[in-house]
Design an enzyme around this catalytic site. Structure first.
Site, mmCIF file in Angstrom:
data_model
loop_
_atom_site.group_PDB
_atom_site.id
_atom_site.type_symbol
_atom_site.label_atom_id
_atom_site.label_comp_id
_atom_site.label_asym_id
_atom_site.label_seq_id
_atom_site.Cartn_x
_atom_site.Cartn_y
_atom_site.Cartn_z
ATOM 1 N N MET A 28 0.845 -1.197 0.000
ATOM 2 C CA MET A 28 0.000 0.000 0.000
ATOM 3 C C MET A 28 0.885 1.254 0.000
ATOM 4 S SD MET A 28 -3.416 -0.889 2.084
ATOM 5 C CE MET A 28 -2.792 -0.690 3.733
ATOM 6 N N GLY A 29 2.187 1.085 -0.281
ATOM 7 C CA GLY A 29 3.072 2.244 -0.396
ATOM 8 C C GLY A 29 3.581 2.755 0.935
ATOM 9 N N GLY A 34 10.921 -2.825 5.768
ATOM 10 C CA GLY A 34 10.160 -4.077 5.745
ATOM 11 C C GLY A 34 9.785 -4.423 4.303
ATOM 12 N N HIS A 35 9.214 -3.441 3.587
ATOM 13 C CA HIS A 35 8.877 -3.648 2.175
ATOM 14 C C HIS A 35 10.145 -3.966 1.379
ATOM 15 C CE1 HIS A 35 5.605 -0.679 3.412
ATOM 16 N NE2 HIS A 35 4.897 -1.692 2.968
ATOM 17 N N ASP A 150 2.353 -9.352 9.113
ATOM 18 C CA ASP A 150 0.897 -9.479 9.003
ATOM 19 C C ASP A 150 0.574 -10.969 8.891
ATOM 20 O OD1 ASP A 150 0.060 -6.518 8.591
ATOM 21 O OD2 ASP A 150 1.769 -6.822 7.271
ATOM 22 N N GLN A 153 -2.857 -12.227 7.627
ATOM 23 C CA GLN A 153 -2.964 -11.965 6.189
ATOM 24 C C GLN A 153 -2.180 -13.019 5.403
ATOM 25 O OE1 GLN A 153 -2.679 -7.938 4.280
ATOM 26 N NE2 GLN A 153 -0.561 -8.539 3.984
#
Ligand code: AMP
Length: 288
Positions: A28-29, A34-35, A150, A153
């Site tokens: 989600m930007g 982490g991303h 997450d 998820q």
């Protein structure tokens, strides 16, 4: 790095690159390390890396932070370029919901969303799975990378892929933390300096639960009550949930056994932070 905004163009790209293995990192930007760790893993194990940025309204409840969710496309673009991303896919909402919003067709999760965030955020994981499924159909990745941060998820997406026979391999990636132990999250940007300090209660609470499990206590209520009593002494923190669930089916455990997830959501001021620890009680060690 290519920046693509339309499904048509994205499809043309994947058609041209269908002999290569495509690695996909949906986000989600407001990207952080982490991303970037997911992107690194994708770079290491696939030929072509595609990152998407889409703040999906369908996974936000009416009183959640959709309208103020942080964005910084310029910085995200720079970070992706530096990380060696091949394509940054940033579709507008009318591309992802071209057939109208809210959509007529969604993915419905059964059982795995009964506890944890699923219980607190009605419809959240239906929204997540709907958009992830659509993105998989557009990008057609060989592998897709998701963070253990997450965990519900991740487990739900792994299950959706198996249930719907989607031709993609889900690669779980480690939770990246700041040096003091707080899990990185785009929502950490909401925290004031004082709140950032208070937020350390999140990993601390999980570790309080873990220490009791390590010491041989198996009664979940007792363990959780002890940890909650500690949290009640911290004024700035408000508990949303703290649970111990079975790793495989995400159902609550009364007596702790096997591979478990200790998971929490805590409000620090208005900011809701989530975190978890995965632990294998058979082997007495952290699990993944
Ligand atoms: P988001 O942009 O928050 O939707 O997250 C996109 C992906 O990055 C998801 O697979 C997250 O689990 C993952 N992610 C977010 N924070 C972290 C973190 N601290 N460590 C590892 N992965 C993360």
């Amino acid at each position: 790095m290519l920046i693509i905004n339309t499904i048509k163009q994205m499809r043309e790209f994947t058609m041209l690159h269908n002999t290569k293995s495509i690695g996909f990192v949906p986000t989600m930007g407001y990207l952080h390390n982490g991303h970037l760790s997911l992107i690194e893993e994708a770079k290491r194990t696939t030929d072509t890396v595609i990152v998407s940025i889409f703040v999906n309204p369908l996974q936000f409840g009416p009183n959640e932070d959709l309208d103020k969710y942080p964005t910084d496309i310029t910085n995200d673009t720079e970070l992706c370029k530096k990380a060696g991303v091949d394509v940054l896919f940033i579709p507008p909402i009318n591309e992802m919901y071209a057939n109208g919003y809210p959509p007529n067709t969604t993915v419905n999760i059964v059982n795995l969303d009964k506890y944890l965030c699923g219980a607190k955020r009605q419809g959240h994981f239906d929204g997540v799975c709907t958009i992830v499924c659509k993105l998989f159909n557009i990008v057609q990745p060989k592998k897709a990378f998701f963070g253990r941060k997450d965990i519900q998820q991740l487990r739900i997406i792994e299950t959706m892929v198996a249930d719907l026979i989607l031709p993609v391999e889900i690669i779980p990636c480690e939770t990246i933390r700041d040096i003091d132990g707080l899990a990185l999250s785009s929502r950490n940007s909401y925290l004031s300096p004082n709140e950032r300090q208070d937020a350390l209660v999140v990993p601390k609470l999980l570790n309080l639960v873990l220490e009791q499990i390590k010491s041989g206590e198996t009664n979940a209520s007792k363990i959780l009550d002890n940890a909650k009593a500690y949290l009640a002494t911290i004024n700035s923190a408000k508990l949303d949930y703290l649970e111990i669930v079975d790793y495989d089916n995400l159902q609550l455990q009364e007596i702790i056994y096997g591979k478990v997830v200790i998971a929490t959501a805590i409000y620090i001021g208005k900011t809701r932070l989530i975190d978890n620890i995965i632990y294998n009680t058979n082997e007495n060690k952290y699990a993944s």
